[in-house]
Design a protein around this motif. Structure first.
Motif, PDB file in Angstrom:
ATOM      1  N   CYS A   4      -5.762  -5.333  -4.097  1.00 45.45           N
ATOM      2  CA  CYS A   4      -5.037  -4.972  -5.322  1.00 45.45           C
ATOM      3  C   CYS A   4      -3.606  -4.569  -5.007  1.00 45.45           C
ATOM      4  O   CYS A   4      -2.678  -4.893  -5.748  1.00 45.45           O
ATOM      5  N   ASP A   5      -3.436  -3.885  -3.919  1.00 44.67           N
ATOM      6  CA  ASP A   5      -2.113  -3.442  -3.486  1.00 44.67           C
ATOM      7  C   ASP A   5      -1.210  -4.634  -3.180  1.00 44.67           C
ATOM      8  O   ASP A   5      -0.042  -4.661  -3.539  1.00 44.67           O
ATOM      9  N   ARG A   6      -1.780  -5.652  -2.517  1.00 45.72           N
ATOM     10  CA  ARG A   6      -0.988  -6.815  -2.098  1.00 45.72           C
ATOM     11  C   ARG A   6      -0.921  -7.903  -3.166  1.00 45.72           C
ATOM     12  O   ARG A   6      -0.211  -8.880  -3.013  1.00 45.72           O
ATOM     13  N   GLY A   7      -1.693  -7.741  -4.233  1.00 47.40           N
ATOM     14  CA  GLY A   7      -1.666  -8.755  -5.282  1.00 47.40           C
ATOM     15  C   GLY A   7      -2.466 -10.000  -4.952  1.00 47.40           C
ATOM     16  O   GLY A   7      -2.184 -11.077  -5.474  1.00 47.40           O
ATOM     17  N   THR A  61       0.877  -0.816   0.000  1.00 45.36           N
ATOM     18  CA  THR A  61       0.000   0.000   0.000  1.00 45.36           C
ATOM     19  C   THR A  61       0.805   0.749   0.000  1.00 45.36           C
ATOM     20  O   THR A  61       1.287   0.836   0.372  1.00 45.36           O
ATOM     21  N   GLY A  62       1.130   0.500  -1.453  1.00 45.95           N
ATOM     22  CA  GLY A  62       1.403   0.933  -1.241  1.00 45.95           C
ATOM     23  C   GLY A  62       1.784   1.002  -1.988  1.00 45.95           C
ATOM     24  O   GLY A  62       2.470   0.652  -2.128  1.00 45.95           O
ATOM     25  N   VAL A  63       2.770   2.595  -3.010  1.00 46.85           N
ATOM     26  CA  VAL A  63       2.776   2.191  -4.304  1.00 46.85           C
ATOM     27  C   VAL A  63       3.063   0.958  -4.071  1.00 46.85           C
ATOM     28  O   VAL A  63       3.206   0.585  -3.947  1.00 46.85           O
ATOM     29  N   PHE A  64       3.462   0.777  -3.356  1.00 43.70           N
ATOM     30  CA  PHE A  64       3.886  -0.391  -3.927  1.00 43.70           C
ATOM     31  C   PHE A  64       3.870  -1.367  -2.853  1.00 43.70           C
ATOM     32  O   PHE A  64       4.776  -1.640  -2.246  1.00 43.70           O
ATOM     33  N   VAL A  65       2.909  -1.620  -2.820  1.00 44.51           N
ATOM     34  CA  VAL A  65       2.615  -2.347  -1.721  1.00 44.51           C
ATOM     35  C   VAL A  65       2.723  -3.699  -2.165  1.00 44.51           C
ATOM     36  O   VAL A  65       2.115  -4.222  -2.318  1.00 44.51           O
ATOM     37  N   SER A  66       3.331  -4.362  -2.323  1.00 42.45           N
ATOM     38  CA  SER A  66       3.698  -5.714  -2.506  1.00 42.45           C
ATOM     39  C   SER A  66       3.192  -6.461  -1.314  1.00 42.45           C
ATOM     40  O   SER A  66       2.684  -5.883  -0.405  1.00 42.45           O
ATOM     41  N   THR A  67       3.411  -7.745  -1.268  1.00 44.87           N
ATOM     42  CA  THR A  67       2.933  -8.510  -0.127  1.00 44.87           C
ATOM     43  C   THR A  67       3.709  -8.137   1.110  1.00 44.87           C
ATOM     44  O   THR A  67       4.910  -8.250   1.151  1.00 44.87           O
ATOM     45  N   MET A  68       3.006  -7.724   2.157  1.00 42.21           N
ATOM     46  CA  MET A  68       3.640  -7.379   3.416  1.00 42.21           C
ATOM     47  C   MET A  68       3.196  -8.374   4.461  1.00 42.21           C
ATOM     48  O   MET A  68       2.449  -9.296   4.175  1.00 42.21           O
ATOM     49  N   SER A  69       3.653  -8.182   5.650  1.00 37.93           N
ATOM     50  CA  SER A  69       3.266  -9.119   6.691  1.00 37.93           C
ATOM     51  C   SER A  69       1.797  -8.969   7.028  1.00 37.93           C
ATOM     52  O   SER A  69       1.158  -7.989   6.682  1.00 37.93           O
ATOM     53  N   ALA A  70       1.262  -9.941   7.715  1.00 39.15           N
ATOM     54  CA  ALA A  70      -0.149  -9.919   8.079  1.00 39.15           C
ATOM     55  C   ALA A  70      -0.436  -8.768   9.017  1.00 39.15           C
ATOM     56  O   ALA A  70       0.431  -8.295   9.731  1.00 39.15           O
ATOM     57  N   PRO A  71      -1.665  -8.260   9.033  1.00 37.55           N
ATOM     58  CA  PRO A  71      -2.023  -7.185   9.936  1.00 37.55           C
ATOM     59  C   PRO A  71      -2.004  -7.678  11.378  1.00 37.55           C
ATOM     60  O   PRO A  71      -1.825  -8.861  11.633  1.00 37.55           O
ATOM     61  N   CYS A  80       1.299  -1.182  -8.880  1.00 35.34           N
ATOM     62  CA  CYS A  80       2.011  -2.264  -8.190  1.00 35.34           C
ATOM     63  C   CYS A  80       2.491  -3.355  -9.138  1.00 35.34           C
ATOM     64  O   CYS A  80       3.228  -4.248  -8.735  1.00 35.34           O
ATOM     65  N   GLY A  81       2.052  -3.288 -10.386  1.00 30.16           N
ATOM     66  CA  GLY A  81       2.507  -4.278 -11.351  1.00 30.16           C
ATOM     67  C   GLY A  81       1.827  -5.632 -11.253  1.00 30.16           C
ATOM     68  O   GLY A  81       2.389  -6.643 -11.672  1.00 30.16           O
ATOM     69  N   HIS A  82       0.591  -5.659 -10.727  1.00 31.16           N
ATOM     70  CA  HIS A  82      -0.147  -6.925 -10.605  1.00 31.16           C
ATOM     71  C   HIS A  82      -0.992  -7.129 -11.869  1.00 31.16           C
ATOM     72  O   HIS A  82      -2.184  -6.799 -11.911  1.00 31.16           O
ATOM     73  N   ASP A  83      -0.360  -7.683 -12.897  1.00 30.19           N
ATOM     74  CA  ASP A  83      -0.967  -7.742 -14.224  1.00 30.19           C
ATOM     75  C   ASP A  83      -2.252  -8.560 -14.284  1.00 30.19           C
ATOM     76  O   ASP A  83      -3.186  -8.201 -15.006  1.00 30.19           O
ATOM     77  N   GLU A  84      -2.302  -9.676 -13.569  1.00 29.02           N
ATOM     78  CA  GLU A  84      -3.508 -10.511 -13.598  1.00 29.02           C
ATOM     79  C   GLU A  84      -4.705  -9.753 -13.036  1.00 29.02           C
ATOM     80  O   GLU A  84      -5.820  -9.847 -13.557  1.00 29.02           O
ATOM     81  N   ILE A  85      -4.461  -9.028 -11.962  1.00 26.21           N
ATOM     82  CA  ILE A  85      -5.542  -8.246 -11.354  1.00 26.21           C
ATOM     83  C   ILE A  85      -5.958  -7.120 -12.285  1.00 26.21           C
ATOM     84  O   ILE A  85      -7.157  -6.831 -12.438  1.00 26.21           O
ATOM     85  N   VAL A  86      -4.994  -6.486 -12.912  1.00 24.92           N
ATOM     86  CA  VAL A  86      -5.296  -5.418 -13.861  1.00 24.92           C
ATOM     87  C   VAL A  86      -6.210  -5.945 -14.966  1.00 24.92           C
ATOM     88  O   VAL A  86      -7.193  -5.304 -15.358  1.00 24.92           O
TER      89      VAL A  86
END
Length: 227
Positions: A179-182, A122-132, A214-220
């Motif tokens: 979407c942010d986390r893919g 979340t981020g730009v680029f929020v890639s997968t981060m740890s669990a909340p 974020c570059g998540h092409d499948e979601i896009v």
């Protein structure tokens, strides 16, 4: 200038920090640019991506902007590392803290990196981060982050009146977070349930624009197919 131990530790922490869920795209881009400036080169070592490569241009521009800002300073690398540490501390990192040995970051291009990788996402680029945090794991937003589609589906069946478009305390909908986390399965489930894909996050990005960033092409693809 060699990387300081603190910089290494901060980068490891940020690669797995749940606090990034509240960070704006601008800060995430700055972290990316700072990391590239310090670890790769002071300015981008490739040509600027084409106009239709939204994600690539955003990353390239951030890196270039950091270079322009810090190269005029007396100690460019030291100043850039100092700013990176400043942001890390604001997100909960403390000197001496480190990420778990098995925690890995995700690059902004989607590739796996070592724990010294930069946050992206979340981020730009929020890639997968740890669990909340534990107290968020049973909410629609928490599940959008962790990617637990099975648990989310059970929740939606049990609570059919649940507001899928509600924003969390930081201004993100569950769709934005997924979407942010893919988290493709979460996105598909939310779309099937009729979530509003036109809502914008605090950075004025729709879920589609965030997925593109974020570059998540499948979601896009599935978001565009449904337009």
């Amino acid at each position: 200038m060699p990387l300081s131990e603190e910089f290494d530790a901060a980068a490891s922490y940020l690669s797995n920090a749940s606090s990034l869920s509240q960070v704006s795209t601008a800060i995430k881009l700055e972290l990316y640019g700072l990391f590239k400036f310090v670890t790769v080169s002071h300015t981008p070592n490739t040509s600027r991506p084409g106009i239709f490569d939204f994600t690539g241009r955003a990353k390239w521009d951030s890196w270039q902007e950091v270079g322009t800002r810090y190269l005029v300073q007396f100690d460019p690398d030291g100043a850039a590392q100092g700013r990176y540490l400043e942001i890390a501390k604001s997100l909960g990192w403390k000197p001496g803290a480190s990420a778990d040995d098995d925690s890995l970051g995700h690059g902004m291009d989607g590739e796996r990196e070592s724990t010294k990788g930069v946050v992206t996402g979340t981020g730009v680029f929020v890639s997968t981060m740890s669990a909340p945090k534990d107290d968020d794991s049973g909410t629609i937003h928490g599940l959008a982050i962790t990617g637990d589609a099975q648990k989310l589906e059970k929740m939606l069946i049990a609570e059919p009146s649940l507001d899928l478009n509600r924003k969390d305390e930081y201004g993100y909908t569950a769709l934005h977070l997924a979407c942010d986390r893919g988290n493709l399965e979460i996105v598909e489930l939310l779309l099937k349930r009729g979530v509003d894909r036109t809502l914008k996050d605090p950075d004025e990005l729709t879920a589609l624009e965030l997925a593109e960033t974020c570059g998540h092409d499948e979601i896009v693809k599935i978001l565009k197919d449904g337009q």
